[in-house]
Structures are given as C-alpha cells and as structure tokens.
Design an enzyme around this catalytic site. Structure first.
Site, mmCIF file in Angstrom:
data_model
loop_
_atom_site.group_PDB
_atom_site.id
_atom_site.type_symbol
_atom_site.label_atom_id
_atom_site.label_comp_id
_atom_site.label_asym_id
_atom_site.label_seq_id
_atom_site.Cartn_x
_atom_site.Cartn_y
_atom_site.Cartn_z
ATOM 1 N N HIS A 138 0.841 -1.199 0.000
ATOM 2 C CA HIS A 138 0.000 0.000 0.000
ATOM 3 C C HIS A 138 0.873 1.244 0.000
ATOM 4 O O HIS A 138 1.988 1.236 0.503
ATOM 5 C CB HIS A 138 -0.940 0.026 1.203
ATOM 6 N N HIS A 159 0.782 5.318 1.102
ATOM 7 C CA HIS A 159 0.097 6.369 1.854
ATOM 8 C C HIS A 159 0.122 7.661 1.047
ATOM 9 O O HIS A 159 1.173 8.032 0.498
ATOM 10 C CB HIS A 159 0.823 6.670 3.167
HETATM 11 P P1 5GP Z 1 1.553 0.847 7.515
HETATM 12 O O1 5GP Z 1 1.920 1.210 8.926
HETATM 13 O O2 5GP Z 1 1.524 -0.649 7.315
HETATM 14 O O3 5GP Z 1 2.366 1.552 6.482
HETATM 15 O O4 5GP Z 1 0.079 1.410 7.331
HETATM 16 C C1 5GP Z 1 -1.071 0.662 7.559
HETATM 17 C C2 5GP Z 1 -2.199 1.656 7.691
HETATM 18 O O5 5GP Z 1 -3.411 0.945 7.591
HETATM 19 C C3 5GP Z 1 -2.221 2.398 9.026
HETATM 20 O O6 5GP Z 1 -2.081 3.782 8.799
HETATM 21 C C4 5GP Z 1 -3.594 2.048 9.605
HETATM 22 O O7 5GP Z 1 -4.240 3.132 10.235
HETATM 23 C C5 5GP Z 1 -4.370 1.579 8.393
HETATM 24 N N1 5GP Z 1 -5.396 0.596 8.695
HETATM 25 C C6 5GP Z 1 -5.257 -0.520 9.467
HETATM 26 N N2 5GP Z 1 -6.426 -1.188 9.527
HETATM 27 C C7 5GP Z 1 -7.316 -0.480 8.778
HETATM 28 C C8 5GP Z 1 -8.697 -0.680 8.454
HETATM 29 O O8 5GP Z 1 -9.354 -1.635 8.867
HETATM 30 N N3 5GP Z 1 -9.281 0.251 7.653
HETATM 31 C C9 5GP Z 1 -8.592 1.327 7.163
HETATM 32 N N4 5GP Z 1 -9.262 2.185 6.392
HETATM 33 N N5 5GP Z 1 -7.291 1.538 7.445
HETATM 34 C C10 5GP Z 1 -6.668 0.651 8.254
#
Ligand code: 5GP
Length: 137
Positions: A100, A102
């Site tokens: 993903h 951001h």
């Molecule tokens: P990472 O830290 O892996 O780069 O980002 C994962 C992101 O996914 C985090 O910012 C977190 O808030 C988001 N996230 C986790 N679970 C969910 C969910 O169930 N729904 C949505 N919309 N975002 C989520």
C-alpha cells in the site's frame, strides 16, 4: 487473497471503508487513523507483501492513482503539500503486510507529520555503501 489480511478483507468487501477510487487492479480508501485530513491508502488488489515484491505494472498503476489523489488533495482539500510514502517491513513501520501507498496531505501551519533523524555520516563509509548498491542494482 490472504484470509487474515485486513486489506484483502477490505478489497473483498468484508470490512467497510471510505472508498475513493477503484478499478480492476487498484483500490484507494481513507486510512482509518487520519494522520491529516484526507490521509488515503492506495492498494493493489492482488496480494503482495509490500513495494519490494509487487510487479512493475501493478506498482505503476498504484503510483499513478497515488499521484492523482495527491493532486486532488492540493486542488480540492486545500492541502499545500503531500507526503507519498510506502513502508516495507516492520523495521520501516509497516504494520499491514499488503502493498500500500500512503497519500498524506499536508496543510500549512500544521505540525510536521514525519520527522526523519540523521545518523552521523562520519561513522559511515559512504563510498563503500554507494558501491555496494551500485554494484548490485
Ligand atoms: P503501515 O503502517 O503498514 O504503512 O500502514 C497501515 C495503515 O493501515 C495504518 O495507517 C492504519 O491506520 C491503516 N489501517 C489498518 N487497519 C485499517 C482498516 O481496517 N481500515 C482502514 N481504512 N485503514 C486501516
């Protein structure tokens, strides 16, 4: 599809989200915890663990959508800047192991969302590091 993966569940419609874009390969939706107004996530529909393992074509499609959301954030949400970033593996802050990107709109006057700290470059052998990467890229 990975059954225990939260983004696979969102893609599959098992978990709701605030969807902002969808095509055959890409889905984009608002992050559940907003680092700033309009913080969005762009994901590949097929499961890949992160940016380092996604095939080029899908990576480009995801980045294209991230660019467009960034442009919209500036034109229509009033952002003055955007951070576009992707975390790979836990040590880099990745918490969801599904590729993903951001898109984090930034607004003038807001506290910095991301702060990077420098390491001491004097303790590093920069020519050696550069040639390790150059020789293996
Ligand atoms: P990472 O830290 O892996 O780069 O980002 C994962 C992101 O996914 C985090 O910012 C977190 O808030 C988001 N996230 C986790 N679970 C969910 C969910 O169930 N729904 C949505 N919309 N975002 C989520």
């Amino acid at each position: 599809m990975k059954h225990d993966d939260v983004f696979c569940k969102i893609i599959n419609g098992e978990i709701p989200c605030h969807k902002i874009y969808e095509d055959d390969d890409v889905l984009a939706f608002l992050d559940i915890s907003q680092l700033s107004k309009g913080h969005a996530l762009v994901v590949s529909k097929k499961h890949y663990d992160n940016f380092l393992s996604v095939p080029h074509e899908e990576m480009h499609k995801v980045m294209d959508v991230a660019q467009r959301i960034g442009q919209v954030s500036i034109k229509f949400l009033g952002a003055s800047g955007v951070n576009i970033l992707t975390n790979c593996y836990e040590s880099a802050g990745q918490t969801v192991m599904h590729f993903h990107v951001h898109v984090i709109p930034r607004y003038s006057g807001e506290e910095k969302v991301i702060e990077f700290k420098n390491v001491n470059t004097e303790e590093l052998n920069l020519p050696s590091i550069a040639s390790t990467i150059k020789n293996n890229i």
